[in-house]
Design a protein around this motif. Sequence first.
Motif, PDB file in Angstrom:
ATOM      1  N   TYR A 107      -0.211   3.128  -2.496  1.00  0.00           N
ATOM      2  CA  TYR A 107       0.589   3.567  -3.645  1.00  0.00           C
ATOM      3  C   TYR A 107       2.016   3.908  -3.203  1.00  0.00           C
ATOM      4  O   TYR A 107       2.996   3.466  -3.828  1.00  0.00           O
ATOM      5  N   PHE A 108       2.145   4.689  -2.152  1.00  0.00           N
ATOM      6  CA  PHE A 108       3.472   5.056  -1.653  1.00  0.00           C
ATOM      7  C   PHE A 108       4.228   3.841  -1.123  1.00  0.00           C
ATOM      8  O   PHE A 108       5.450   3.749  -1.270  1.00  0.00           O
ATOM      9  N   LEU A 111       5.682   2.147  -4.100  1.00  0.00           N
ATOM     10  CA  LEU A 111       6.770   2.971  -4.631  1.00  0.00           C
ATOM     11  C   LEU A 111       8.036   2.823  -3.781  1.00  0.00           C
ATOM     12  O   LEU A 111       9.129   2.609  -4.313  1.00  0.00           O
ATOM     13  N   ILE A 112       7.886   2.926  -2.482  1.00  0.00           N
ATOM     14  CA  ILE A 112       9.034   2.843  -1.568  1.00  0.00           C
ATOM     15  C   ILE A 112       9.676   1.460  -1.643  1.00  0.00           C
ATOM     16  O   ILE A 112      10.905   1.331  -1.643  1.00  0.00           O
ATOM     17  N   ARG A 113       8.860   0.423  -1.732  1.00  0.00           N
ATOM     18  CA  ARG A 113       9.390  -0.941  -1.811  1.00  0.00           C
ATOM     19  C   ARG A 113      10.169  -1.154  -3.114  1.00  0.00           C
ATOM     20  O   ARG A 113      11.236  -1.774  -3.124  1.00  0.00           O
ATOM     21  N   LEU A 127       9.911   3.735   6.551  1.00  0.00           N
ATOM     22  CA  LEU A 127       9.751   4.697   5.453  1.00  0.00           C
ATOM     23  C   LEU A 127       8.305   4.828   4.970  1.00  0.00           C
ATOM     24  O   LEU A 127       7.961   5.810   4.295  1.00  0.00           O
ATOM     25  N   TYR A 128       7.488   3.860   5.294  1.00  0.00           N
ATOM     26  CA  TYR A 128       6.120   3.852   4.789  1.00  0.00           C
ATOM     27  C   TYR A 128       5.296   5.020   5.340  1.00  0.00           C
ATOM     28  O   TYR A 128       5.547   5.517   6.439  1.00  0.00           O
ATOM     29  N   LEU A 129       4.314   5.429   4.539  1.00  0.00           N
ATOM     30  CA  LEU A 129       3.374   6.481   4.942  1.00  0.00           C
ATOM     31  C   LEU A 129       2.045   5.818   5.294  1.00  0.00           C
ATOM     32  O   LEU A 129       1.513   5.021   4.515  1.00  0.00           O
ATOM     33  N   LYS A 130       1.510   6.149   6.438  1.00  0.00           N
ATOM     34  CA  LYS A 130       0.281   5.527   6.912  1.00  0.00           C
ATOM     35  C   LYS A 130      -0.945   6.209   6.317  1.00  0.00           C
ATOM     36  O   LYS A 130      -0.894   7.380   5.919  1.00  0.00           O
ATOM     37  N   LEU A 271       8.369  13.670   2.852  1.00  0.00           N
ATOM     38  CA  LEU A 271       7.127  13.589   3.619  1.00  0.00           C
ATOM     39  C   LEU A 271       7.341  12.827   4.925  1.00  0.00           C
ATOM     40  O   LEU A 271       6.859  13.246   5.988  1.00  0.00           O
ATOM     41  N   ARG A 272       8.075  11.716   4.831  1.00  0.00           N
ATOM     42  CA  ARG A 272       8.332  10.920   6.035  1.00  0.00           C
ATOM     43  C   ARG A 272       9.098  11.724   7.077  1.00  0.00           C
ATOM     44  O   ARG A 272       8.801  11.663   8.277  1.00  0.00           O
ATOM     45  N   THR A 273      10.068  12.529   6.635  1.00  0.00           N
ATOM     46  CA  THR A 273      10.852  13.362   7.557  1.00  0.00           C
ATOM     47  C   THR A 273       9.977  14.414   8.228  1.00  0.00           C
ATOM     48  O   THR A 273      10.058  14.632   9.445  1.00  0.00           O
TER      49      THR A 273
END
Length: 286
Positions: A107-108, A111-113, A127-130, A271-273
């Motif tokens: 989902y993230f 969204l990021i894309r 930037l992606y969340l694993k 969240l990524r930061t």
Amino acid sequence: MSNPDDLDDGLIYDYNPGEEQTDNLSGTEAEGEVQTTSTDDIATTTSKKRSSSSVDKADEGAAPMSKRQMKLTKRSKFNDKKKEQRQYELSKKNNLPKATPEEISEYFTTLIREKNPDLSALELEELYLKKSDFLSTARYTNERTLENFPDFIKQFSKAPRTIIFSLTNLRVADVFRTLNTERTCVKLFAKNKLKDDERTVDTVFDTKNKKLSNIRYFVCTATRLSKLMEHTDAFFQGKEKLDIILDASFLDPKENTLLTADDAIVLAKTLRTLLDKKSSVKVLMY
């Protein structure tokens, strides 16, 4: 006297009156059958004509729909489809907090894309969340209401400190009141001055200052924490575990959630930061 049978005049003298009567009767019966069949055909044809006539009269009796009626019918169908679509979207929003880590990660990623169409694949990858960043909370079967928030945290949050992201300032205040029964919460949002929030965070993480050492929960919006991280690195210090809870079940009056609102991309970047600069961080969905 001569016998008529002996005469050779070409005439047949054998006469049986019964045969003539039988022949006449047979002819009459045949005519009767013909007449009966003809009567049935006429009755069937007449019935069909009456039936067809009834249908024609019924069609003639049905008044054509006016433009207003046609417009209302069309609008009703459109509203039904719109209602079905709304129910579908609500179902998706309600189910997302209960999704698997892989589904949440996907989902993230989407969204990021969508929010960064000009970035290259390599830049997007950063930037992606694993899926390993998330912990599943699907086993929590109670309703994810404000009242059940303390129970959820008791079951799932084990880290010394926890950041709780909520959608709006009002929701931050509501969550703060629900969790702060033992004065272990601080709220970080736009109603406070940014410098005051910065000072609060620094004080909490200052090991020499015992004034706010009991604080465990930081209830905030993504926008406010993003700004705070530009002025302080307190959240990144130490090797202690840090839990992040996304208050994703809450719907605002426009039926937006923390994950579907316009500033959801701010949440993703924040969240990524945190995940990049702080060790031992896990994200949970409520």
